[in-house]
Design an enzyme around this catalytic site. Structure first.
Site, PDB file in Angstrom:
ATOM      1  N   GLU A 100      14.769 -25.858  18.246  1.00  0.00           N
ATOM      2  CA  GLU A 100      14.439 -24.638  17.504  1.00  0.00           C
ATOM      3  C   GLU A 100      15.094 -24.702  16.014  1.00  0.00           C
ATOM      4  O   GLU A 100      15.246 -23.545  15.520  1.00  0.00           O
ATOM      5  CB  GLU A 100      14.809 -23.423  18.339  1.00  0.00           C
ATOM      6  CG  GLU A 100      14.067 -23.444  19.774  1.00  0.00           C
ATOM      7  CD  GLU A 100      14.490 -22.055  20.504  1.00  0.00           C
ATOM      8  OE1 GLU A 100      13.756 -20.960  20.096  1.00  0.00           O
ATOM      9  OE2 GLU A 100      15.373 -22.339  21.272  1.00  0.00           O
TER      10      GLU A 100
ATOM     11  N   SER B  31      11.822 -20.848  23.003  1.00  0.00           N
ATOM     12  CA  SER B  31      10.408 -21.164  22.120  1.00  0.00           C
ATOM     13  C   SER B  31       9.390 -21.735  22.950  1.00  0.00           C
ATOM     14  O   SER B  31       8.632 -22.551  22.339  1.00  0.00           O
ATOM     15  CB  SER B  31      10.759 -21.785  20.994  1.00  0.00           C
ATOM     16  OG  SER B  31      11.208 -20.938  19.992  1.00  0.00           O
TER      17      SER B  31
ATOM     18  N   TYR C 289       4.256 -19.740  16.772  1.00  0.00           N
ATOM     19  CA  TYR C 289       4.774 -19.859  15.398  1.00  0.00           C
ATOM     20  C   TYR C 289       3.569 -20.647  14.546  1.00  0.00           C
ATOM     21  O   TYR C 289       3.761 -20.585  13.314  1.00  0.00           O
ATOM     22  CB  TYR C 289       5.942 -21.053  15.385  1.00  0.00           C
ATOM     23  CG  TYR C 289       6.860 -20.509  16.267  1.00  0.00           C
ATOM     24  CD1 TYR C 289       7.743 -19.470  15.954  1.00  0.00           C
ATOM     25  CD2 TYR C 289       7.602 -21.061  17.466  1.00  0.00           C
ATOM     26  CE1 TYR C 289       8.914 -18.912  16.787  1.00  0.00           C
ATOM     27  CE2 TYR C 289       8.468 -20.596  18.264  1.00  0.00           C
ATOM     28  CZ  TYR C 289       8.995 -19.692  17.772  1.00  0.00           C
ATOM     29  OH  TYR C 289      10.376 -19.085  18.432  1.00  0.00           O
TER      30      TYR C 289
ATOM     31  N   ARG D 226      16.532  -9.529  24.207  1.00  0.00           N
ATOM     32  CA  ARG D 226      15.003  -9.113  24.314  1.00  0.00           C
ATOM     33  C   ARG D 226      14.924  -9.612  25.683  1.00  0.00           C
ATOM     34  O   ARG D 226      15.069 -10.691  26.222  1.00  0.00           O
ATOM     35  CB  ARG D 226      14.076  -9.872  23.386  1.00  0.00           C
ATOM     36  CG  ARG D 226      12.917  -9.385  23.102  1.00  0.00           C
ATOM     37  CD  ARG D 226      12.025 -10.617  22.365  1.00  0.00           C
ATOM     38  NE  ARG D 226      11.537 -11.747  23.224  1.00  0.00           N
ATOM     39  CZ  ARG D 226      11.393 -12.776  22.689  1.00  0.00           C
ATOM     40  NH1 ARG D 226      11.453 -13.017  21.413  1.00  0.00           N
ATOM     41  NH2 ARG D 226      10.931 -14.001  23.444  1.00  0.00           N
TER      42      ARG D 226
ATOM     43  N   ASP E 238      11.730 -10.224  28.303  1.00  0.00           N
ATOM     44  CA  ASP E 238      10.116 -10.460  28.609  1.00  0.00           C
ATOM     45  C   ASP E 238       9.885 -10.339  29.875  1.00  0.00           C
ATOM     46  O   ASP E 238      10.349 -10.986  30.717  1.00  0.00           O
ATOM     47  CB  ASP E 238       9.869 -12.246  28.130  1.00  0.00           C
ATOM     48  CG  ASP E 238      10.241 -12.217  26.572  1.00  0.00           C
ATOM     49  OD1 ASP E 238      10.746 -11.417  25.821  1.00  0.00           O
ATOM     50  OD2 ASP E 238      10.385 -13.655  26.289  1.00  0.00           O
TER      51      ASP E 238
ATOM     52  N   GLU F 185      12.027 -13.992  31.220  1.00  0.00           N
ATOM     53  CA  GLU F 185      13.005 -14.540  30.805  1.00  0.00           C
ATOM     54  C   GLU F 185      13.856 -13.573  29.937  1.00  0.00           C
ATOM     55  O   GLU F 185      13.081 -12.552  29.302  1.00  0.00           O
ATOM     56  CB  GLU F 185      12.842 -16.006  29.897  1.00  0.00           C
ATOM     57  CG  GLU F 185      11.866 -15.965  28.978  1.00  0.00           C
ATOM     58  CD  GLU F 185      11.508 -17.288  28.354  1.00  0.00           C
ATOM     59  OE1 GLU F 185      11.936 -17.347  27.132  1.00  0.00           O
ATOM     60  OE2 GLU F 185      11.333 -18.187  29.196  1.00  0.00           O
TER      61      GLU F 185
ATOM     62  N   ASN G 230      16.175 -13.381  25.849  1.00  0.00           N
ATOM     63  CA  ASN G 230      16.801 -14.132  24.752  1.00  0.00           C
ATOM     64  C   ASN G 230      17.813 -13.364  24.182  1.00  0.00           C
ATOM     65  O   ASN G 230      17.968 -12.030  23.888  1.00  0.00           O
ATOM     66  CB  ASN G 230      15.506 -13.996  23.756  1.00  0.00           C
ATOM     67  CG  ASN G 230      14.473 -15.322  23.926  1.00  0.00           C
ATOM     68  OD1 ASN G 230      14.588 -16.344  23.368  1.00  0.00           O
ATOM     69  ND2 ASN G 230      13.679 -14.847  24.697  1.00  0.00           N
TER      70      ASN G 230
ATOM     71  N   GLY H  27      13.772 -14.582  18.218  1.00  0.00           N
ATOM     72  CA  GLY H  27      13.318 -14.958  16.691  1.00  0.00           C
ATOM     73  C   GLY H  27      13.569 -13.715  15.721  1.00  0.00           C
ATOM     74  O   GLY H  27      13.292 -12.502  16.260  1.00  0.00           O
TER      75      GLY H  27
END
Length: 357
Positions: free
Chosen positions: A18, A186, A259, A298, A300, A313, A315, A319
């Protein structure tokens, strides 16, 4: 007399897959940090692990100018090895008030960098060592989520030397399944498998990133993200829910859809039953606390048609471009990008202040 500016070291790049994502996040951060409040030391970590600092950078650049500067004009390192560059750069970083680690994936988001900074007593934005390490490992994230009563996808873990899923597990999981590196972000190395004959190829792809691999049953549901933000003093807030809708035939939200495809749709706030939205927020808070997070997270989710929720999952540093999900969610809550940066830095400063007895 106005307060002196805080000196902030922004670390970005890194050795993970990443690297480019981190550079994009850093460009937005560097462009939006208020120069009246902060003095900034950008620090690039190369794909080879060599650290390089830039003593000067454009003043208040646009995001586009920051991207170009990082890509074309960032100074080359005078060091040939990671260890010599790290020692030299840490001497500069130790003169800063705070580090803002704008790093994603292994070596930056997994507790490795956090351990180094903690060892030298350097305050930093975001999650600590244990939360970063546990959250980066999907196996342990799922175990912790399940331990506090949150639903997770059924799956099996294949460790180094394990190359197949047993007949019993195949029957239990069904098809399709998703094959994922346990400690990567990612969607790098993730494959959807519709036929067990394709499992070896999917395992090979995942193991380019990690020897430990998860094979998970597919969950049919809407993809919903929730952000958690910690304020100075420890108050936790949850963002409005964001729904991800891919187009152009993507079977899941993979790296390309994240992305490289501008047609991916982010519905914000997601059109959800209020009770479901409330439940998502409570689940995200519960997981933030169970993982012992700080600063931000974050989470998900998948939301099934009956409203039931499944944790996909987490984070610990998602991002961070101005177009990324996490800043978008807080902008929808009324917190602009530069204000979000201020909150994260202020919370890190509050956490770094010694407790007086």
């Amino acid at each position: 007399m106005s307060d002196p500016r805080l000196r902030i070291a922004v670390l970005f790049g890194g050795r993970s897959g990443e690297h480019d994502v981190s550079c994009h996040s850093a460009a937005s951060i560097l462009a939006n940090l208020d120069r009246r409040r902060y003095e900034i030391l950008p620090v690039r970590i190369g794909r080879d692990g060599v650290w390089t600092s830039a003593p000067t950078m454009p003043d208040r650049p646009t995001v586009e100018a920051a991207e170009q500067w990082l890509h074309d004009d960032f100074p080359a390192s005078g060091h040939r090895t990671p260890i010599s560059s790290i020692l030299a750069t840490l001497d500069e970083i130790s003169e800063c008030d705070m580090v803002f680690p704008a790093l994603h994936g292994p070596y930056g988001e997994d507790g490795t960098l956090q351990t180094l900074l903690a060892e030298f007593g350097i305050p930093f934005v975001g999650n600590g060592i244990a939360a970063s390490a546990l959250s980066m490992d999907k196996e342990y994230t799922k175990k912790i989520a399940a331990s506090v009563g949150l639903a997770v996808a059924d799956g099996v873990v294949l460790r180094k030397g394990q190359h197949d899923v047993s007949a019993v597990d195949r029957d239990r999981l069904g098809l399709p399944v998703f094959v994922k590196p346990a400690r990567e972000g990612s969607s790098i190395g993730v494959s959807k498998v519709d036929d067990w004959a394709d499992l070896p190829e999917a395992l090979d792809q995942a193991r380019r990133s990690d020897a430990k691999v998860l094979v998970e049953a597919a969950v049919v549901g809407r993809e919903i993200d929730i952000g958690v933000l910690e304020r100075p003093g420890g108050k936790l807030e949850v963002s409005p829910p964001l729904e991800i809708r891919t187009t152009r035939g993507y079977s899941f939200f993979d790296y390309q859809a994240k992305y490289a495809d501008s047609s991916t749709v982010f519905d914000l706030p997601a059109a959800l039953d209020p009770a479901v939205a409330e439940g998502l927020g409570q689940d995200a808070l519960r997981l933030f606390q169970a993982l012992d997070c700080r600063g931000l997270l974050r989470v998900d989710f998948f939301v099934r048609s009956d409203g039931s929720r499944v944790v996909n999952e987490v984070n610990t540093f998602p991002g961070f471009t101005s177009a990324s999900q996490y800043p978008r969610m807080w902008q929808a809550a009324g917190l602009e990008y530069h204000e979000l940066l201020d909150v994260l830095i202020d919370t890190a400063r509050w956490r770094a202040t010694p407790v007086r007895v």
